[in-house]
Design a protein around this motif. Structure first.
Motif, PDB file in Angstrom:
ATOM      1  N   ILE A 137       0.863  -1.190   0.000  1.00 36.07           N
ATOM      2  CA  ILE A 137       0.000   0.000   0.000  1.00 36.07           C
ATOM      3  C   ILE A 137       0.895   1.234   0.000  1.00 36.07           C
ATOM      4  O   ILE A 137       1.751   1.403   0.871  1.00 36.07           O
ATOM      5  CB  ILE A 137      -0.925   0.012   1.231  1.00 36.07           C
ATOM      6  N   ASP A 138       0.693   2.114  -1.012  1.00 31.34           N
ATOM      7  CA  ASP A 138       1.519   3.324  -1.109  1.00 31.34           C
ATOM      8  C   ASP A 138       0.941   4.450  -0.253  1.00 31.34           C
ATOM      9  O   ASP A 138      -0.021   4.250   0.508  1.00 31.34           O
ATOM     10  CB  ASP A 138       1.665   3.768  -2.567  1.00 31.34           C
ATOM     11  N   GLU A 139       1.503   5.653  -0.386  1.00 29.82           N
ATOM     12  CA  GLU A 139       1.084   6.798   0.437  1.00 29.82           C
ATOM     13  C   GLU A 139      -0.341   7.235   0.155  1.00 29.82           C
ATOM     14  O   GLU A 139      -0.999   7.804   1.027  1.00 29.82           O
ATOM     15  CB  GLU A 139       2.034   7.983   0.211  1.00 29.82           C
ATOM     16  N   SER A 140      -0.810   6.969  -1.066  1.00 28.48           N
ATOM     17  CA  SER A 140      -2.182   7.353  -1.407  1.00 28.48           C
ATOM     18  C   SER A 140      -3.204   6.312  -0.972  1.00 28.48           C
ATOM     19  O   SER A 140      -4.395   6.498  -1.198  1.00 28.48           O
ATOM     20  CB  SER A 140      -2.300   7.581  -2.918  1.00 28.48           C
ATOM     21  N   ILE A 161      -9.308  16.191  -0.883  1.00 27.26           N
ATOM     22  CA  ILE A 161     -10.167  16.239  -2.071  1.00 27.26           C
ATOM     23  C   ILE A 161     -10.229  14.892  -2.777  1.00 27.26           C
ATOM     24  O   ILE A 161     -11.268  14.499  -3.304  1.00 27.26           O
ATOM     25  CB  ILE A 161      -9.669  17.332  -3.042  1.00 27.26           C
ATOM     26  N   THR A 162      -9.106  14.156  -2.776  1.00 31.66           N
ATOM     27  CA  THR A 162      -9.030  12.920  -3.562  1.00 31.66           C
ATOM     28  C   THR A 162      -9.401  11.674  -2.770  1.00 31.66           C
ATOM     29  O   THR A 162      -9.955  10.726  -3.333  1.00 31.66           O
ATOM     30  CB  THR A 162      -7.606  12.761  -4.114  1.00 31.66           C
ATOM     31  N   ASP A 163      -9.079  11.641  -1.486  1.00 32.42           N
ATOM     32  CA  ASP A 163      -9.293  10.433  -0.668  1.00 32.42           C
ATOM     33  C   ASP A 163     -10.290  10.726   0.436  1.00 32.42           C
ATOM     34  O   ASP A 163     -10.271  11.808   1.047  1.00 32.42           O
ATOM     35  CB  ASP A 163      -7.979   9.950  -0.051  1.00 32.42           C
ATOM     36  N   SER A 164     -11.116   9.722   0.709  1.00 31.54           N
ATOM     37  CA  SER A 164     -12.069   9.862   1.804  1.00 31.54           C
ATOM     38  C   SER A 164     -11.489   9.405   3.133  1.00 31.54           C
ATOM     39  O   SER A 164     -11.952   9.841   4.189  1.00 31.54           O
ATOM     40  CB  SER A 164     -13.341   9.066   1.489  1.00 31.54           C
ATOM     41  N   GLN A 165     -10.484   8.538   3.103  1.00 32.61           N
ATOM     42  CA  GLN A 165      -9.869   8.073   4.337  1.00 32.61           C
ATOM     43  C   GLN A 165      -8.743   9.018   4.740  1.00 32.61           C
ATOM     44  O   GLN A 165      -7.942   9.431   3.905  1.00 32.61           O
ATOM     45  CB  GLN A 165      -9.321   6.656   4.158  1.00 32.61           C
ATOM     46  N   PRO A 166      -8.668   9.376   6.016  1.00 30.86           N
ATOM     47  CA  PRO A 166      -7.589  10.277   6.453  1.00 30.86           C
ATOM     48  C   PRO A 166      -6.222   9.656   6.181  1.00 30.86           C
ATOM     49  O   PRO A 166      -6.021   8.450   6.375  1.00 30.86           O
ATOM     50  CB  PRO A 166      -7.844  10.439   7.957  1.00 30.86           C
ATOM     51  N   ARG A 167      -5.306  10.465   5.706  1.00 34.53           N
ATOM     52  CA  ARG A 167      -3.964   9.986   5.430  1.00 34.53           C
ATOM     53  C   ARG A 167      -3.235   9.649   6.723  1.00 34.53           C
ATOM     54  O   ARG A 167      -3.623  10.129   7.799  1.00 34.53           O
ATOM     55  CB  ARG A 167      -3.202  11.036   4.623  1.00 34.53           C
ATOM     56  N   PRO A 168      -2.168   8.852   6.645  1.00 34.86           N
ATOM     57  CA  PRO A 168      -1.480   8.404   7.867  1.00 34.86           C
ATOM     58  C   PRO A 168      -1.067   9.580   8.753  1.00 34.86           C
ATOM     59  O   PRO A 168      -0.539  10.580   8.274  1.00 34.86           O
ATOM     60  CB  PRO A 168      -0.268   7.648   7.318  1.00 34.86           C
ATOM     61  N   HIS A 169      -1.335   9.416  10.028  1.00 33.52           N
ATOM     62  CA  HIS A 169      -0.928  10.359  11.080  1.00 33.52           C
ATOM     63  C   HIS A 169      -1.622  11.712  10.972  1.00 33.52           C
ATOM     64  O   HIS A 169      -1.216  12.654  11.667  1.00 33.52           O
ATOM     65  CB  HIS A 169       0.592  10.577  11.057  1.00 33.52           C
ATOM     66  N   LEU A 170      -2.650  11.829  10.151  1.00 35.28           N
ATOM     67  CA  LEU A 170      -3.303  13.126   9.989  1.00 35.28           C
ATOM     68  C   LEU A 170      -3.983  13.574  11.282  1.00 35.28           C
ATOM     69  O   LEU A 170      -3.776  14.704  11.746  1.00 35.28           O
ATOM     70  CB  LEU A 170      -4.330  13.059   8.855  1.00 35.28           C
ATOM     71  N   GLU A 171      -4.778  12.694  11.878  1.00 38.09           N
ATOM     72  CA  GLU A 171      -5.524  13.087  13.079  1.00 38.09           C
ATOM     73  C   GLU A 171      -4.589  13.383  14.239  1.00 38.09           C
ATOM     74  O   GLU A 171      -4.751  14.383  14.949  1.00 38.09           O
ATOM     75  CB  GLU A 171      -6.512  11.980  13.448  1.00 38.09           C
ATOM     76  N   SER A 172      -3.595  12.527  14.438  1.00 42.50           N
ATOM     77  CA  SER A 172      -2.681  12.732  15.573  1.00 42.50           C
ATOM     78  C   SER A 172      -1.869  14.013  15.403  1.00 42.50           C
ATOM     79  O   SER A 172      -1.663  14.766  16.364  1.00 42.50           O
ATOM     80  CB  SER A 172      -1.747  11.528  15.710  1.00 42.50           C
ATOM     81  N   ARG A 173      -1.420  14.278  14.194  1.00 37.27           N
ATOM     82  CA  ARG A 173      -0.650  15.503  13.978  1.00 37.27           C
ATOM     83  C   ARG A 173      -1.526  16.741  14.135  1.00 37.27           C
ATOM     84  O   ARG A 173      -1.080  17.767  14.663  1.00 37.27           O
ATOM     85  CB  ARG A 173      -0.022  15.483  12.587  1.00 37.27           C
ATOM     86  N   ALA A 174      -2.765  16.665  13.655  1.00 35.86           N
ATOM     87  CA  ALA A 174      -3.666  17.809  13.806  1.00 35.86           C
ATOM     88  C   ALA A 174      -3.925  18.109  15.279  1.00 35.86           C
ATOM     89  O   ALA A 174      -3.936  19.275  15.704  1.00 35.86           O
ATOM     90  CB  ALA A 174      -4.980  17.548  13.075  1.00 35.86           C
ATOM     91  N   GLU A 175      -4.130  17.043  16.095  1.00 37.91           N
ATOM     92  CA  GLU A 175      -4.323  17.254  17.528  1.00 37.91           C
ATOM     93  C   GLU A 175      -3.062  17.813  18.174  1.00 37.91           C
ATOM     94  O   GLU A 175      -3.132  18.667  19.065  1.00 37.91           O
ATOM     95  CB  GLU A 175      -4.707  15.923  18.188  1.00 37.91           C
ATOM     96  N   LEU A 176      -1.893  17.330  17.707  1.00 41.67           N
ATOM     97  CA  LEU A 176      -0.632  17.822  18.268  1.00 41.67           C
ATOM     98  C   LEU A 176      -0.425  19.304  17.965  1.00 41.67           C
ATOM     99  O   LEU A 176      -0.004  20.082  18.834  1.00 41.67           O
ATOM    100  CB  LEU A 176       0.531  17.000  17.694  1.00 41.67           C
ATOM    101  N   LEU A 177      -0.734  19.716  16.726  1.00 39.00           N
ATOM    102  CA  LEU A 177      -0.499  21.104  16.326  1.00 39.00           C
ATOM    103  C   LEU A 177      -1.551  22.058  16.861  1.00 39.00           C
ATOM    104  O   LEU A 177      -1.297  23.269  16.948  1.00 39.00           O
ATOM    105  CB  LEU A 177      -0.464  21.200  14.795  1.00 39.00           C
ATOM    106  N   SER A 178      -2.735  21.543  17.203  1.00 39.80           N
ATOM    107  CA  SER A 178      -3.827  22.437  17.599  1.00 39.80           C
ATOM    108  C   SER A 178      -3.469  23.267  18.819  1.00 39.80           C
ATOM    109  O   SER A 178      -3.832  24.446  18.916  1.00 39.80           O
ATOM    110  CB  SER A 178      -5.100  21.627  17.854  1.00 39.80           C
TER     111      SER A 178
END
Length: 675
Positions: A58-61, A329-346
């Motif tokens: 499975i690639d990055e996309s 825009i292209t993918d419906s599933q969150p990309r790897p580490h998206l949620e954790s990084r967003a919580e970290l940066l918030s």
């Protein structure tokens, strides 16, 4: 002859065990992934006596891509148009269950295979999460009783491959975590580098998009119950009236009101009812397939009050200051580490925004910043330099305010003789002859232009004929009255003849006067010089010859260069106030004038104002002007040429040096701002 003997079951078992040990040892090596899977497939295919094999990761996309393959073309995989689609379905089934499976063309379930081979598929997992598959293409005529053995062997070998991937991920995670922490550190530094809310917002959405690997990042600010989109990545300024921005504001307002992280990844399950409508409207307008909204709360104070420190105060909910909106825009599933990084940066984003808002909420902050910069510039040696500069500025200001200087109004004009006459036509007609040239000297009464009027000549001829007729009639009547037969004529007839004679005499008198008028008109058709002087009209013949003219039309000009001369100056109307005030102070109109010739500007000459025009005129170059006249000593000028251009300055008395230098600026400000 020698015959080839097939290996015995014992030999086959030993070969398979040897290959399995080689793969196990190879899985603990630190080779590149391409090398590992190439050797891995070669050994597995050889161990099973299979036709081909492939490793899919499975690639990055989030899609399966071939990492390595062996003899895949021999299966006819690339010849079948729908082989890739059919194969993806098989691999997706295995990924969804993470269990090894075997697919055969004669299976009872309706499975569409990409080739005619027996296909063995096993999932590759890291911490029970599928990351890829191993696919082996076996001969279609392989005995059915050997299928479980194939499945067990491929599943066991896939376990070794999964171990290799897990070890590789640990190494990459160590390096990746360092890179991530470096990126986060740079991001945090950028946020706290400025206290300008606009700059902080731009940093959050533009740098945050790269750090989160998202398609679009927006920043929403909460002002009371109103939510405003303040920044969107890639846009210098947000158009808050745009339909997409308005719909996103409504969605963010509803989501932030819950004070919890909201995520939409293509499924409407568990979507709160109050968010369903704004979410559907925004998705239809924007085309986003994944939306993550993280609320931003005002951070706790570093120094707490005594009551807060002792825990006496009641816990109050944190103040909501905005939200971070992340979209794919292209993918419906969150990309790897998206949620954790967003919580970290918030937390860092909320801290930077809160600091900026508190800083900008200070009353008259731009003024205090300016004062602070000024005081900061006065430290050290700069103080002495600043005091010296201020002293010089004060001295210059006092000098400009107290030192008097001559204020003079500048204007342009021309040298002209005072004696000038414009020559007009007395009657309409056609120019038939011109007796002068441009620049020619003429005497008063000299013929200049001959004009012919055929109508006047016709009227003159007609009048002369009528006069002759009347005179003939008068002779006839006199002859009748003086004849010898008058004694025999009745008295009434004699009276009638005398009446006719008197009437004829009256008509003759009127015709004579009319004739005199016509002759006078014909005589006045010819234009003569009204004064002695020089003809100043240029190219007279080209302008007038054989051209019809009307009564009162200007034909040419004559000026007397031997008489007195004057300056005809065009003074801008807005400058006349200075001149009028100067004449009032002086008590007469004779203000000094200094002028230079356009053809000889190395010398200046003096004159004196004699007259102002009583009305303004329009000029293409200067706008509204007032014609001003001045005299000068013509003997001091080396050469007098009619119409010679001059630049003049009218002395209006003394004003402060500041007004002399910057009077135009002051007048402009007064004109437009009414100071």
């Amino acid at each position: 002859m020698t015959s080839t003997q097939s290996p015995t079951p014992g030999q086959t078992r030993e070969r398979v065990i040897r290959i399995a040990r080689e793969i196990e040892e190879f899985a603990h090596s630190n080779v590149a992934a391409e090398t590992f899977f190439r050797e891995f497939l070669r050994r597995v295919v050889a161990g099973l006596g299979a036709t081909a094999g492939a490793a899919w990761l499975i690639d990055e996309s989030g899609r399966l891509a071939v990492k390595s393959e062996l003899n895949l073309a021999d299966t006819g995989f690339y010849e079948e148009p729908e082989a890739i689609l059919k194969n993806q379905r098989l691999l997706s089934d295995v990924l969804s269950t993470a269990e090894a499976r075997i697919f055969a063309a004669d299976a009872e379930n309706d499975v569409h295979l990409p080739t005619d081979n027996l296909i063995v598929v096993a999932a590759l997992t890291i911490r029970k999460k599928p990351v890829g598959v191993i696919e082996i293409f076996q001969r279609s005529n392989a005995p059915k009783q050997a299928h479980p053995g194939y499945l067990q062997f491929v599943e066991q070998m896939s376990g070794y491959a999964s171990h290799y991937l897990a070890e590789r991920e640990k190494d990459s995670q160590t390096d990746a975590s360092l890179e991530v922490w470096e990126e986060v550190d740079q991001f945090v530094q950028q946020i706290h580098r400025s206290l300008d809310l606009t700059e902080v917002g731009a940093t959050v959405v533009n740098d945050g998009r790269q750090l989160l690997n998202a398609d679009r990042v927006s920043l929403a600010m909460q002002y009371g119950k109103k939510t405003v989109i303040e920044a969107i990545n890639g846009q210098d300024k947000v158009n808050k009236r745009a339909n997409t921005v308005r719909l996103l504001s409504k969605l963010a307002n509803k989501a932030l009101a819950m004070r919890e992280t909201f995520i939409y990844s293509g499924s409407n399950d568990a979507i709160p009812p109050q968010i369903e409508e704004p979410l559907a409207d925004y998705l239809q307008e924007s085309g986003a397939r994944m939306i993550l909204i993280v609320p931003l709360f005002e951070p706790d104070q570093v120094v707490k009050s005594d009551e807060e420190a002792l825990g006496r105060m009641k816990d109050t909910p944190k103040k909501l200051i905005g939200g971070l909106i992340v979209e794919q825009i292209t993918d419906s599933q969150p990309r790897p580490h998206l949620e954790s990084r967003a919580e970290l940066l918030s937390g860092h984003i909320a801290s930077g925004i809160a600091n900026s808002r508190n800083y900008e909420s200070i009353f008259l902050m731009p003024l205090w910043r300016f004062i602070g910069r000024c005081f900061a510039a006065l430290r050290g040696k700069t103080l002495v330099k600043t005091l010296v500069v201020i002293a010089l500025i004060v001295a210059a200001g006092v000098t400009l305010a107290l030192v008097p200087y001559d204020y003079r109004v500048s204007c342009d004009g021309r040298l002209m003789p005072m004696v000038q006459r414009e020559v007009f036509t007395n009657w309409e007609g056609e120019v038939v002859a011109i007796h002068v040239q441009s620049g020619q000297r003429v005497k008063k009464g000299e013929l200049l232009v001959e004009i012919r009027n055929e109508d006047l000549k016709a009227q003159l001829l007609e009048t002369e004929n009528k006069l002759n007729e009347l005179r003939l009639m008068r002779l006839t009547l006199n002859a009748q009255l003086q004849s010898g037969n008058n004694n025999k004529r009745p008295v009434d007839e004699i009276t009638k003849l005398r009446g006719q004679l008197n009437e004829t005499e009256t008509q003759i008198s009127g015709v004579l006067k009319h004739l005199e008028i016509l002759r006078d008109r014909l005589d006045k058709l010819n234009v003569k010089a009204p004064i002695d002087g020089v003809v100043t009209t240029f190219q007279i013949e080209q302008l007038l010859i054989n051209r019809p003219v009307q009564r009162g039309e200007l034909l040419l000009e004559i000026m007397d260069p031997n008489g007195p001369w004057q300056l005809e100056l065009d003074v801008e109307e807005k400058r006349m106030g200075h001149i009028l005030r100067a004449t009032e102070r002086k008590g007469d109109i004779g203000l000094p004038v200094e002028f230079i010739l356009a053809t000889s500007n190395e010398l200046s000459y003096e004159g004196e104002v004699t007259e102002f025009s009583t009305r303004t005129n329009s000029s293409e170059e200067s706008g509204s002007i007032v014609e001003t006249y001045a005299t000068f000593d013509k003997e001091k000028l080396p050469l007098l040429r009619i119409g010679a251009e001059v630049s003049a300055k009218i002395d209006c008395g003394e004003r402060s040096l500041f007004y002399v230098l910057f009077g135009d600026v002051v007048e402009t400000c007064r004109r437009y701002f009414w100071f």
